[in-house]
Write an enzyme that holds these catalytic residues in place. Structure first.
Site, mmCIF file in Angstrom:
data_model
loop_
_atom_site.group_PDB
_atom_site.id
_atom_site.type_symbol
_atom_site.label_atom_id
_atom_site.label_comp_id
_atom_site.label_asym_id
_atom_site.label_seq_id
_atom_site.Cartn_x
_atom_site.Cartn_y
_atom_site.Cartn_z
ATOM 1 N NE ARG A 230 -4.342 -1.326 0.225
ATOM 2 C CZ ARG A 230 -4.561 -2.433 -0.458
ATOM 3 N NH1 ARG A 230 -3.609 -2.894 -1.264
ATOM 4 N NH2 ARG A 230 -5.708 -3.085 -0.342
ATOM 5 C CD GLU A 259 -3.190 3.573 -5.406
ATOM 6 O OE1 GLU A 259 -4.246 2.976 -5.698
ATOM 7 O OE2 GLU A 259 -2.203 2.999 -4.923
ATOM 8 C CG HIS A 278 -3.477 -0.462 -6.686
ATOM 9 N ND1 HIS A 278 -3.775 0.260 -5.559
ATOM 10 C CD2 HIS A 278 -3.470 -1.772 -6.279
ATOM 11 C CE1 HIS A 278 -3.968 -0.544 -4.525
ATOM 12 N NE2 HIS A 278 -3.781 -1.786 -4.940
#
Length: 317
Positions: A230, A259, A278
């Site tokens: 993360r 993000e 991601h």
């Protein structure tokens, strides 16, 4: 038993391959959003989520007994409220081992074999056979978060004759690791010895800001950092500074503090950084794998047997 899926994802495979006995014992409703689900939420015994849930939707779900998330991370869910209401939460731990371990090795190979440079030369129609490459052979990889994914990365790294160090809370050994460490002293050992450092930690209160600027300073200047965990397990400003100052050679980042990564981030323009959006856990087989977990857990809650991947709501994983 009423089951409401609110994921925003295509769960066609889960629907089509649902075992007949489960279809007969349950009523299923499939929605892309909580607003679309509407009044069905109030009757839901089970909710399937992609790892997020509108707080208002949770308040409406007064009959909720169990929540299955199709993600491994649960840091975006209201864990405290679920605990207060005695709602069981299960996650998709284990469905990422294949694709994320392959992704990790691909990033390391991309770095040592200078794939980005070769692509640029191809686009520019430049023939240069004097490029110097590195190797994975004989290098040391440190895996911070030696769980299921870490174990899969370790097995694949051993196929390249790498030395593998893992870090977990207990220091208990894993089959594919040459050594396993724990604690601050173990972390320092891992960082000082590793040519590649892979972050695979869950995002919890204990892991936020886990890797500090002091930790980055003890890494080899030639080291390559890979973050598939993360964005908040490392302070992004500290990482940017370390990369700019040559405290480590480069990084591959799949996760970020914000993000999508803002276009103003200096990371976009750094030649020693590989950026991906991601997607390390993405796979054409994802739904098929998470469905197996869901089917098992649905039978378990119907029959009163043991569920798998039950999340500790206090620890957050």
């Amino acid at each position: 038993m009423n089951i409401v899926a609110i994921t925003g994802m295509d769960l066609t495979t889960m629907q089509q391959q649902m075992p007949q006995d489960l279809k007969e014992r349950c009523q299923f409703y499939w929605f892309k959003s909580s607003s679309e689900a509407g009044e069905h939420i109030a009757d839901a015994d089970v909710i399937i989520t992609a790892g997020r849930l509108n707080p208002d939707a949770l308040k409406q779900a007064t009959k909720l007994k169990w929540m299955q998330t199709i993600s491994a991370g649960v840091d975006k869910l209201p864990l405290q409220e679920l605990a207060m209401r005695d709602v069981i939460l299960t996650n998709a731990r284990g469905v990422h081992t294949i694709q994320m371990s392959e992704f990790t090795l691909s990033l390391m190979l991309q770095w040592v074999r200078k794939a980005n440079l070769l692509h640029e030369r191809q686009q520019s129609k430049v023939w240069d056979n004097q490029v110097s490459f590195g190797e994975l052979y004989g290098k040391t990889i440190g895996i911070i978060g030696a769980g299921a994914i870490g174990e899969a990365v370790a097995r694949k790294a051993k196929a390249f004759d790498m030395t593998v160090i893992g870090l977990n809370r207990s220091g208990s050994p894993g089959p594919a690791f040459d050594s396993t460490v724990s604690g601050e002293e173990g972390l320092t050992t891992l960082l000082t010895q590793s040519d590649f450092v892979v972050l695979l930690l869950p995002s919890t209160a204990k892991t936020r800001g886990f890797l500090t600027k002091e930790h980055l300073r003890v890494m080899k200047p030639s080291a390559f950092l890979i973050n598939l965990a993360r964005g908040d397990v490392i302070e992004e400003e500290d990482l940017i500074h370390a990369l700019q100052e040559g405290q480590l050679a480069g990084a591959a980042l799949d996760v970020f503090e914000q993000e999508p990564l803002p276009s103003t981030s200096p990371l976009w323009n750094m030649d020693n950084v590989i950026i991906t959006p991601h997607i390390a856990g993405s796979s054409a087989h994802y739904t098929e794998r998470v469905s197996t977990i869901f089917y098992h857990n649905l039978r378990a809650i119907l029959d009163g047997t043991e569920m798998m991947n039950v999340v500790d709501l206090t620890e957050g994983y």
